[in-house]
Each structure stands twice: as structure tokens, then as C-alpha cells.
Scaffold this active site. Structure first.
Site, PDB file in Angstrom:
ATOM      1  N   LYS A  56      -8.204  -1.644  -5.701  1.00  0.00           N
ATOM      2  CA  LYS A  56      -7.954  -2.625  -4.904  1.00  0.00           C
ATOM      3  C   LYS A  56      -9.110  -3.731  -5.257  1.00  0.00           C
ATOM      4  O   LYS A  56     -10.322  -3.333  -4.732  1.00  0.00           O
ATOM      5  CB  LYS A  56      -8.150  -2.157  -3.509  1.00  0.00           C
ATOM      6  CG  LYS A  56      -7.628  -3.390  -2.475  1.00  0.00           C
ATOM      7  CD  LYS A  56      -6.379  -3.604  -2.128  1.00  0.00           C
ATOM      8  CE  LYS A  56      -6.274  -4.553  -0.686  1.00  0.00           C
ATOM      9  NZ  LYS A  56      -5.123  -4.824  -0.524  1.00  0.00           N
ATOM     10  N   GLU A 110      -3.737  -2.819  -6.455  1.00  0.00           N
ATOM     11  CA  GLU A 110      -2.992  -3.661  -5.348  1.00  0.00           C
ATOM     12  C   GLU A 110      -3.830  -5.075  -5.013  1.00  0.00           C
ATOM     13  O   GLU A 110      -4.988  -5.132  -4.761  1.00  0.00           O
ATOM     14  CB  GLU A 110      -3.040  -2.723  -4.288  1.00  0.00           C
ATOM     15  CG  GLU A 110      -2.253  -3.328  -2.927  1.00  0.00           C
ATOM     16  CD  GLU A 110      -2.257  -2.457  -1.777  1.00  0.00           C
ATOM     17  OE1 GLU A 110      -2.702  -1.340  -1.734  1.00  0.00           O
ATOM     18  OE2 GLU A 110      -2.002  -3.024  -0.657  1.00  0.00           O
ATOM     19  N   GLY A 111      -2.926  -6.178  -4.988  1.00  0.00           N
ATOM     20  CA  GLY A 111      -3.262  -7.308  -4.652  1.00  0.00           C
ATOM     21  C   GLY A 111      -3.807  -7.417  -3.081  1.00  0.00           C
ATOM     22  O   GLY A 111      -3.357  -6.448  -2.563  1.00  0.00           O
ATOM     23  N   ALA A 112      -4.263  -8.682  -2.580  1.00  0.00           N
ATOM     24  CA  ALA A 112      -4.406  -8.935  -1.070  1.00  0.00           C
ATOM     25  C   ALA A 112      -3.562  -9.802  -0.769  1.00  0.00           C
ATOM     26  O   ALA A 112      -3.139 -10.917  -1.564  1.00  0.00           O
ATOM     27  CB  ALA A 112      -5.793  -9.395  -0.992  1.00  0.00           C
ATOM     28  N   GLY A 113      -2.584  -9.511   0.422  1.00  0.00           N
ATOM     29  CA  GLY A 113      -1.724 -10.586   0.670  1.00  0.00           C
ATOM     30  C   GLY A 113      -0.607 -10.778  -0.314  1.00  0.00           C
ATOM     31  O   GLY A 113      -0.279  -9.917  -1.094  1.00  0.00           O
ATOM     32  N   THR A 155       0.776  -1.106   0.002  1.00  0.00           N
ATOM     33  CA  THR A 155       0.098  -0.198  -0.003  1.00  0.00           C
ATOM     34  C   THR A 155       0.862   1.151  -0.127  1.00  0.00           C
ATOM     35  O   THR A 155       0.609   2.228  -0.436  1.00  0.00           O
ATOM     36  CB  THR A 155      -1.036  -0.008   1.176  1.00  0.00           C
ATOM     37  OG1 THR A 155      -1.512  -1.304   1.068  1.00  0.00           O
ATOM     38  CG2 THR A 155      -1.949   1.115   1.223  1.00  0.00           C
TER      39      THR A 155
HETATM   40  N1  LIG Z   1       8.603   2.593   3.569  1.00  0.00           N
HETATM   41  C1  LIG Z   1       8.032   2.820   4.677  1.00  0.00           C
HETATM   42  N2  LIG Z   1       7.817   3.857   5.482  1.00  0.00           N
HETATM   43  C2  LIG Z   1       7.192   3.812   6.539  1.00  0.00           C
HETATM   44  N3  LIG Z   1       6.213   3.121   6.763  1.00  0.00           N
HETATM   45  C3  LIG Z   1       6.170   1.901   5.943  1.00  0.00           C
HETATM   46  C4  LIG Z   1       6.929   1.756   5.011  1.00  0.00           C
HETATM   47  N4  LIG Z   1       6.578   0.678   4.412  1.00  0.00           N
HETATM   48  C5  LIG Z   1       5.507   0.043   5.023  1.00  0.00           C
HETATM   49  N5  LIG Z   1       5.302   0.802   6.141  1.00  0.00           N
HETATM   50  C6  LIG Z   1       4.026   0.689   7.265  1.00  0.00           C
HETATM   51  O1  LIG Z   1       4.112  -0.817   7.520  1.00  0.00           O
HETATM   52  C7  LIG Z   1       2.672  -1.321   7.510  1.00  0.00           C
HETATM   53  C8  LIG Z   1       2.618  -2.172   6.414  1.00  0.00           C
HETATM   54  O2  LIG Z   1       2.504  -1.638   5.059  1.00  0.00           O
HETATM   55  P1  LIG Z   1       1.741  -1.834   4.057  1.00  0.00           P
HETATM   56  O3  LIG Z   1       1.860  -1.089   2.882  1.00  0.00           O
HETATM   57  O4  LIG Z   1       0.070  -1.385   4.738  1.00  0.00           O
HETATM   58  O5  LIG Z   1       1.632  -3.471   3.677  1.00  0.00           O
HETATM   59  P2  LIG Z   1       0.611  -4.166   2.740  1.00  0.00           P
HETATM   60  O6  LIG Z   1      -0.094  -3.301   1.811  1.00  0.00           O
HETATM   61  O7  LIG Z   1       1.592  -5.020   1.840  1.00  0.00           O
HETATM   62  O8  LIG Z   1       0.067  -5.177   3.686  1.00  0.00           O
HETATM   63  C9  LIG Z   1       1.812  -0.074   7.383  1.00  0.00           C
HETATM   64  O9  LIG Z   1       1.591   0.497   8.679  1.00  0.00           O
HETATM   65  C10 LIG Z   1       2.904   0.946   6.643  1.00  0.00           C
HETATM   66  O10 LIG Z   1       2.652   2.229   6.773  1.00  0.00           O
HETATM   67 MG   LIG Z   2      -2.138  -3.130   1.456  1.00  0.00          MG
END
Ligand SMILES: Nc1ncnc2c1ncn2[C@@H]1O[C@H](COP(=O)(O)OP(=O)(O)O)[C@@H](O)[C@H]1O
Ligand SMILES: [Mg+2]
Length: 215
Positions: free
Chosen positions: A40, A109-112, A24
Site C-alpha cells: 500500500k 493497493e491505491g488510496a481512494g 482492500t
Molecule cells: N465483498 C464484501 N463482503 C463483505 N464486506 C465487504 C465486501 N466488500 C467490502 N466490504 C466491506 O466494506 C468496507 C469497505 O471495503 P474496503 O475493501 O475497505 O474498501 P476500500 O479499500 O476500497 O476503501 C469494509 O468494511 C469491508 O470489509
Molecule cells: Mg482500502
């Protein structure tokens, strides 16, 4: 928009080696830089903020840049189980790539990860195959990532999906990067370090810093 920006493929499917690897956040960076539209297809978890809401709030882009999810499922668990919990069933035929303007980028954006089940016989991988758009794999930079990433790359390739972009997210780890490039036979496009804050300006700056060279 500069000519350069047109070189990023019009459509990108953002997948990851796991949940929580930063799909994300990377989607938000791409949205801030490309000012495209976001979709999404399957959202599991409606409790706090959905991924769509998060990207909208953090990029400050208008609602018109966001497509509605095809499935909005309440529980933040695997799609097959989340659907079953509410008596729903995810059907691959329900997914259609949203219409976008000719010049517009679409960030999906995929899920997992890749082998997350959607129903009793389909996985996120099958949705990726059906949509057939360039794949962008997000992986963590930390311990465990070599295994997760090599498994993901192998599975994608085995199913005929080329991985167009691979990015590493988290504190810089050149040893892991080198191992993934060597064993995975890929070029890591960017190593995204933890962002101190997440706001439209920082996201746009991150796009410049990490992705401008890819243009
Ligand atoms: N580069 C980054 N800088 C700051 N926070 C990050 C970064 N990458 C991920 N996070 C934080 O880590 C957590 C998981 O990231 P997220 O993008 O939601 O993962 P996914 O979409 O793959 O499940 C979130 O709280 C996100 O804000
Ligand atoms: Mg996500």
C-alpha cells in the site's frame, strides 16, 4: 502452484471508482489465492487498522508477505491534505516498486480513486502511470456506479492506462453490469457478492470461485 496461476499478471495495481468500494477486500482475496506480496504505497489513517494490517490479519499470511508503506499518514483524509496536516509532502520520486521474487505476485493497493491528489500537482493517476503495472479496477454494484465507472475508465484511457481487469463488488446487479460492459466497452471479470465472514478459508474459496476462470 499450478501452471494456471502464473497467468495472472505478476503485478497488479488495485484501484477503485471511490473509497470504500472494496479494494482492500478484493486485494485480500487475491492475496489469499495467489499468496503474493502486498504493498500500500500511501496509507491515510493510522487510527484503527491500516489496510496492510487488515489484509495480513484476514489472510493470515506472514509479515514477510507485506511491504512497508512508502507514506504512512495519520489522518484518514485525502493524501495531499493528510500530508499537509503533518507538514509532509508526497514526492512521486519516493515510490519504488518493491523487490519481489521472480515467481511472486505483487498486489498494490491505491488510496481512494484515480483523481485523489497526492500533492499540489500529482494525483493517484500519476503514481499509477509512474509504476506502470496492469490496472485492476474495483467498482460498486450499486446505484451511481455506472457514472463513477465510466468516468474512471475514460480518465484511465485518456492517460494511456489500459484497464486489464474490472470487477464489481456488492449485491449482484446485472443491469448495472450490462450497462458498464456496453458503455464502458469492458468485460466485467467477476461480480463479488458480500462475504458473510472474512477469514483465510473464505478468502481462498472466493479466489477459486471468482478468479479461477481468469487464470
Ligand atoms: N465483498 C464484501 N463482503 C463483505 N464486506 C465487504 C465486501 N466488500 C467490502 N466490504 C466491506 O466494506 C468496507 C469497505 O471495503 P474496503 O475493501 O475497505 O474498501 P476500500 O479499500 O476500497 O476503501 C469494509 O468494511 C469491508 O470489509
Ligand atoms: Mg482500502
Amino acid at each position: 502452484m499450478s501452471m494456471k496461476q502464473n497467468r495472472f499478471p505478476k503485478r497488479l495495481f488495485i484501484t477503485g471508482t471511490d473509497t470504500g468500494v472494496g479494494k482492500t477486500v478484493i486485494s485480500a482475496i487475491l492475496m489469499a489465492g495467489l499468496r503474493g506480496t502486498y504493498w500500500k504505497p500511501v496509507q491515510c489513517g493510522l487510527g484503527e487498522m491500516t489496510d496492510t494490517e487488515w489484509v495480513r490479519v484476514k489472510t493470515g499470511l506472514p509479515e514477510t508477505n507485506f511491504h512497508r508503506e512508502t507514506y504512512r499518514l495519520k489522518l484518514p483524509i485525502s493524501p495531499h491534505a493528510s500530508a499537509a496536516q503533518e507538514g509532509a509532502h508526497i514526492d512521486l520520486d519516493d515510490f519504488r516498486i518493491p523487490e519481489t521474487k521472480e515467481s511472486e505476485h505483487l498486489i498494490v493497493e491505491g488510496a481512494g480513486g484515480i483523481m485523489v491528489p497526492l500533492n499540489e500537482r500529482h494525483f493517484m493517476l500519476d503514481l499509477m502511470k509512474k509504476l506502470n503495472i496492469p490496472v485492476f479496477l474495483v467498482m460498486s454494484s450499486s446505484l451511481g456506479t455506472i457514472n463513477h465507472t465510466l468516468l474512471s475508465l475514460e480518465q484511465l484511457r485518456m492517460h494511456g492506462l489500459d484497464v486489464d481487469y474490472v470487477v464489481m463488488n456488492g449485491p449482484k446487479n446485472s443491469s448495472n453490469r450490462e450497462a458498464i460492459e456496453y458503455y464502458g466497452k469492458v468485460c466485467v471479470l467477476a461480480e463479488i457478492e458480500p462475504l458473510p465472514f472474512i477469514n483465510p478459508k473464505i478468502l481462498a474459496q472466493s479466489f477459486k470461485q471468482y478468479f479461477e476462470h481468469a487464470q
